[in-house]
Design a protein around this motif. Structure first.
Motif, PDB file in Angstrom:
ATOM      1  N   LEU A  14       0.804  -1.218   0.000  1.00  0.00           N
ATOM      2  CA  LEU A  14       0.000   0.000   0.000  1.00  0.00           C
ATOM      3  C   LEU A  14       0.844   1.279   0.000  1.00  0.00           C
ATOM      4  N   PRO A  15       1.875   1.400   0.847  1.00  0.00           N
ATOM      5  CA  PRO A  15       2.708   2.604   0.778  1.00  0.00           C
ATOM      6  C   PRO A  15       3.408   2.762  -0.575  1.00  0.00           C
ATOM      7  N   ILE A  16       3.773   1.635  -1.203  1.00  0.00           N
ATOM      8  CA  ILE A  16       4.409   1.700  -2.522  1.00  0.00           C
ATOM      9  C   ILE A  16       3.444   2.325  -3.530  1.00  0.00           C
ATOM     10  N   LEU A  17       2.194   1.871  -3.524  1.00  0.00           N
ATOM     11  CA  LEU A  17       1.189   2.427  -4.432  1.00  0.00           C
ATOM     12  C   LEU A  17       0.954   3.906  -4.141  1.00  0.00           C
ATOM     13  N   ASP A  18       0.916   4.257  -2.869  1.00  0.00           N
ATOM     14  CA  ASP A  18       0.677   5.644  -2.491  1.00  0.00           C
ATOM     15  C   ASP A  18       1.797   6.546  -3.012  1.00  0.00           C
ATOM     16  N   GLN A  19       3.042   6.088  -2.880  1.00  0.00           N
ATOM     17  CA  GLN A  19       4.176   6.883  -3.348  1.00  0.00           C
ATOM     18  C   GLN A  19       4.166   7.021  -4.870  1.00  0.00           C
ATOM     19  N   VAL A  20       3.855   5.907  -5.564  1.00  0.00           N
ATOM     20  CA  VAL A  20       3.825   5.952  -7.028  1.00  0.00           C
ATOM     21  C   VAL A  20       2.730   6.886  -7.518  1.00  0.00           C
ATOM     22  N   ILE A  21       1.556   6.813  -6.910  1.00  0.00           N
ATOM     23  CA  ILE A  21       0.444   7.680  -7.324  1.00  0.00           C
ATOM     24  C   ILE A  21       0.790   9.140  -7.092  1.00  0.00           C
ATOM     25  N   THR A  22       1.452   9.441  -5.964  1.00  0.00           N
ATOM     26  CA  THR A  22       1.894  10.806  -5.693  1.00  0.00           C
ATOM     27  C   THR A  22       2.821  11.302  -6.792  1.00  0.00           C
ATOM     28  N   LEU A  23       3.745  10.459  -7.199  1.00  0.00           N
ATOM     29  CA  LEU A  23       4.681  10.835  -8.254  1.00  0.00           C
ATOM     30  C   LEU A  23       3.967  11.043  -9.591  1.00  0.00           C
ATOM     31  N   MET A  24       3.065  10.133  -9.951  1.00  0.00           N
ATOM     32  CA  MET A  24       2.431  10.188 -11.261  1.00  0.00           C
ATOM     33  C   MET A  24       1.369  11.278 -11.365  1.00  0.00           C
ATOM     34  N   LYS A  25       0.883  11.752 -10.229  1.00  0.00           N
ATOM     35  CA  LYS A  25      -0.098  12.830 -10.277  1.00  0.00           C
ATOM     36  C   LYS A  25       0.482  14.084 -10.909  1.00  0.00           C
ATOM     37  N   VAL A  26       1.803  14.222 -10.822  1.00  0.00           N
ATOM     38  CA  VAL A  26       2.458  15.365 -11.443  1.00  0.00           C
ATOM     39  C   VAL A  26       2.188  15.368 -12.946  1.00  0.00           C
ATOM     40  N   GLN A  27       2.428  14.213 -13.597  1.00  0.00           N
ATOM     41  CA  GLN A  27       2.244  14.123 -15.040  1.00  0.00           C
ATOM     42  C   GLN A  27       0.770  14.037 -15.418  1.00  0.00           C
ATOM     43  N   SER A  28      -0.028  13.377 -14.582  1.00  0.00           N
ATOM     44  CA  SER A  28      -1.452  13.217 -14.929  1.00  0.00           C
ATOM     45  C   SER A  28      -2.177  14.564 -14.917  1.00  0.00           C
ATOM     46  N   ALA A  29      -1.763  15.448 -14.022  1.00  0.00           N
ATOM     47  CA  ALA A  29      -2.411  16.751 -13.957  1.00  0.00           C
ATOM     48  C   ALA A  29      -2.232  17.522 -15.254  1.00  0.00           C
ATOM     49  N   LEU A  30      -1.076  17.334 -15.887  1.00  0.00           N
ATOM     50  CA  LEU A  30      -0.817  18.029 -17.150  1.00  0.00           C
ATOM     51  C   LEU A  30      -1.739  17.531 -18.259  1.00  0.00           C
ATOM     52  N   LYS A  31      -2.252  16.314 -18.132  1.00  0.00           N
ATOM     53  CA  LYS A  31      -3.119  15.724 -19.157  1.00  0.00           C
ATOM     54  C   LYS A  31      -4.576  15.730 -18.737  1.00  0.00           C
ATOM     55  N   ASP A  32      -4.882  16.469 -17.658  1.00  0.00           N
ATOM     56  CA  ASP A  32      -6.255  16.551 -17.154  1.00  0.00           C
ATOM     57  C   ASP A  32      -6.790  15.166 -16.787  1.00  0.00           C
ATOM     58  N   ILE A  33      -5.920  14.365 -16.144  1.00  0.00           N
ATOM     59  CA  ILE A  33      -6.289  13.014 -15.701  1.00  0.00           C
ATOM     60  C   ILE A  33      -6.216  12.961 -14.179  1.00  0.00           C
ATOM     61  N   GLU A  34      -7.248  12.438 -13.555  1.00  0.00           N
ATOM     62  CA  GLU A  34      -7.278  12.265 -12.102  1.00  0.00           C
ATOM     63  C   GLU A  34      -6.979  10.805 -11.765  1.00  0.00           C
ATOM     64  N   ILE A  35      -6.077  10.592 -10.816  1.00  0.00           N
ATOM     65  CA  ILE A  35      -5.771   9.229 -10.345  1.00  0.00           C
ATOM     66  C   ILE A  35      -6.429   9.037  -8.992  1.00  0.00           C
ATOM     67  N   VAL A  36      -7.324   8.051  -8.899  1.00  0.00           N
ATOM     68  CA  VAL A  36      -8.061   7.764  -7.662  1.00  0.00           C
ATOM     69  C   VAL A  36      -7.551   6.463  -7.068  1.00  0.00           C
ATOM     70  N   PHE A  37      -7.210   6.518  -5.768  1.00  0.00           N
ATOM     71  CA  PHE A  37      -6.723   5.324  -5.063  1.00  0.00           C
ATOM     72  C   PHE A  37      -7.846   4.816  -4.165  1.00  0.00           C
ATOM     73  N   ASP A  38      -8.367   3.643  -4.474  1.00  0.00           N
ATOM     74  CA  ASP A  38      -9.515   3.073  -3.764  1.00  0.00           C
ATOM     75  C   ASP A  38      -9.086   1.804  -3.036  1.00  0.00           C
ATOM     76  N   THR A  39      -9.009   1.862  -1.715  1.00  0.00           N
ATOM     77  CA  THR A  39      -8.634   0.672  -0.931  1.00  0.00           C
ATOM     78  C   THR A  39      -9.291   0.730   0.429  1.00  0.00           C
ATOM     79  N   ASP A  40      -9.712  -0.429   0.917  1.00  0.00           N
ATOM     80  CA  ASP A  40     -10.260  -0.555   2.271  1.00  0.00           C
ATOM     81  C   ASP A  40      -9.262  -1.213   3.214  1.00  0.00           C
TER      82      ASP A  40
END
Length: 488
Positions: A342-368
């Motif tokens: 889970l922390p690995i996914l959280d870190q990767v999503i944080t990093l990729m949000k930089v590039q996704s924002a430039l393309k008007d893409i939202e990354i949603v992390f859904d976990t229970d």
């Protein structure tokens, strides 16, 4: 006298388990019991009758041998003895019998007749023949088995309780040993590098629980100090009367090095593609910091609030830069260990949000889940999830949402990455993972192939569901473990 002797012994004679006969000194039947009749297959009257040419023909040699043997005993002043011979019946069947012969004297103590017992050893002889044939066959199989092991190009080790009992020539070459004496008695914990001891211990624990052993990869220590990566499987057999493990391995060092070079190249390519977006993202907090610094200089009010904002922006810059360095940093050796995904996914999503924002893409992390533990190597797992997110972003030219979802069962951890991109046909999905095949206008196709290899090395699998113009779902499945006791 003979008649009196036979009559007095009739009950014991007639009901004896073994075939018995009274035979004259000149080699003719005088009396037989029921067991001998059943054994040889003739009615009693035919044995006794002199007018039986078939009987005479069938047993002439046997009676002659009995007469000769009896005369031999007399010449040696012996009263009894035994010898073994084969009797050919008229039916064609062969009997293997032991003939026990006793010389019965008359009143003057001179030899009068022979009392002969026939011990049927046919079944026992057949069993011995079959047993000898089976033993010969097993010896042949064993010889062939050892010859096969000796000539196999793959390394074979046999261990008992973790101690080496046998290695074939290929295994000697693998670990750079001169002869078997250098290897016998070594423990597998010495050969397998300490970085893979957890994997070794976990395999033993799994086998003790469910008696199964999956394929495995190890980093091993050669006797000359070199290290190699090996891949193979293990079978449990009986060796010298005790349970033993047979390990069959191949050297994959060159393959791993090529994969490392490919992954390193892919990392640098991704780092370059991310650099522009990251530079833009870093420029934003830097602009904020610069602005607040000017405000602080011109303001006489309490500036603690400004300091908190500046500190937050600096931490964001530090996180982004650190993640970028992880991608471009060469890894000399990857060490698998228990990790929470889970922390690995959280870190990767944080990093990729930089590039996704430039393309008007939202990354949603859904976990229970609060934790999902696997055996893995953190940097390689990050590369897998970055590749999947990047593929999704490349397929979404008009923006949209990428959803990362985690769930698990008793055996597996599952991570799905769902995009809203252009999707793929069944044929395109089938060809994914082939070198230099890509659905992008610019690309090498190596990224997904590397992703598959990493997941395979983690004993996992990846499933793809895609519909043209509707999007794609990549689902990564990895073996689940319990949280290690030494990690709080």
């Amino acid at each position: 006298m003979l008649r009196d002797h036979v009559r007095s012994s009739d009950p014991a004679f007639q009901h004896a388990v073994h075939g018995m006969a009274v035979i004259s000194l000149d080699g003719t039947f005088l009396k037989i019991n029921t067991a001998l009749h059943d054994l040889l297959g003739y009615p009693q009257h035919e044995f006794i009758s002199a007018a039986s040419p078939d009987l005479d023909h069938a047993y002439r040699e046997m009676l002659s041998d009995i007469q000769t043997y009896g005369e031999s005993l007399q010449s040696q002043h012996l009263t009894n003895g035994k010898f073994e011979r084969q009797i050919g019946l008229v039916s064609g069947r062969k009997l293997q019998v032991i003939i026990h012969l006793a010389i019965i004297p008359n009143e003057d103590h001179d030899p009068d007749h022979y009392l002969v017992q026939f011990e049927d050893r046919t079944r026992l002889a057949e069993l011995e023949t079959k047993m000898n044939a089976t033993e010969t066959m097993l010896l042949d199989i064993q010889t062939s088995y050892w010859q096969m092991l000796e000539k196999m190009p793959l390394a074979v080790l046999i261990t008992k309780k973790g101690v080496v009992q046998y290695v074939n020539p290929a295994a000697l070459r693998l670990i750079h040993a001169k002869d078997q004496s250098e290897v016998y008695g070594l423990v597998t914990d010495t050969i397998v590098d300490a970085s893979f001891h957890y994997t070794l211990t976990n395999r033993r624990r799994v086998y003790a629980t469910d008696q199964s052993l999956d394929a495995v990869s190890y980093l091993i220590n050669c006797l000359d100090g070199q290290q190699k990566f090996v891949e193979g499987f293990t079978l449990v057999i009986t060796y010298e009367g005790e349970p033993a493990a047979v390990g069959v391995f191949k050297d994959i060092t060159d393959q791993r090095q090529k994969e490392e070079h490919m992954m390193q190249s892919e990392k640098l390519t991704m780092a370059g593609q991310l650099a522009a977006g990251i530079a833009h993202e870093i420029r934003n907090p830097l602009t904020s910091i610069n602005g607040f610094m000017k405000l602080m200089r011109s303001s006489n009010r309490n500036t603690d609030y400004y300091y908190d904002i500046i500190e937050s922006e600096l931490k964001r810059i530090e996180l982004i830069v650190n993640e970028l360095l992880v991608l471009s940093k060469p890894q000399a050796k990857h060490v698998s260990k228990p990790v929470n995904v889970l922390p690995i996914l959280d870190q990767v999503i944080t990093l990729m949000k930089v590039q996704s924002a430039l393309k008007d893409i939202e990354i949603v992390f859904d976990t229970d889940d609060t934790s999902l533990w696997i055996i893995g190597e953190i940097n390689q797992l990050k590369q897998v999830f970055i590749n999947l997110l990047k593929n999704g972003m490349d397929a979404m030219e008009a923006g949209g949402t990428i959803t990362v979802t985690t769930y698990s069962n008793e055996q597996e951890v599952l991570i799905s990455v769902r995009d809203e991109g252009s999707g793929m046909t069944a044929e395109q999905v089938q060809r994914l993972g082939q070198p230099f095949y890509t659905t992008k206008e610019t690309g090498t196709g190596l990224g997904f192939m590397i992703t598959q290899n990493i997941i395979h090395n983690h004993r996992g699998s990846i499933q793809i569901e895609s519909t043209p113009n509707q999007g794609t779902i990549f689902t990564v499945k990895l073996p689940k473990i319990k949280k290690p006791e030494d990690i709080e």
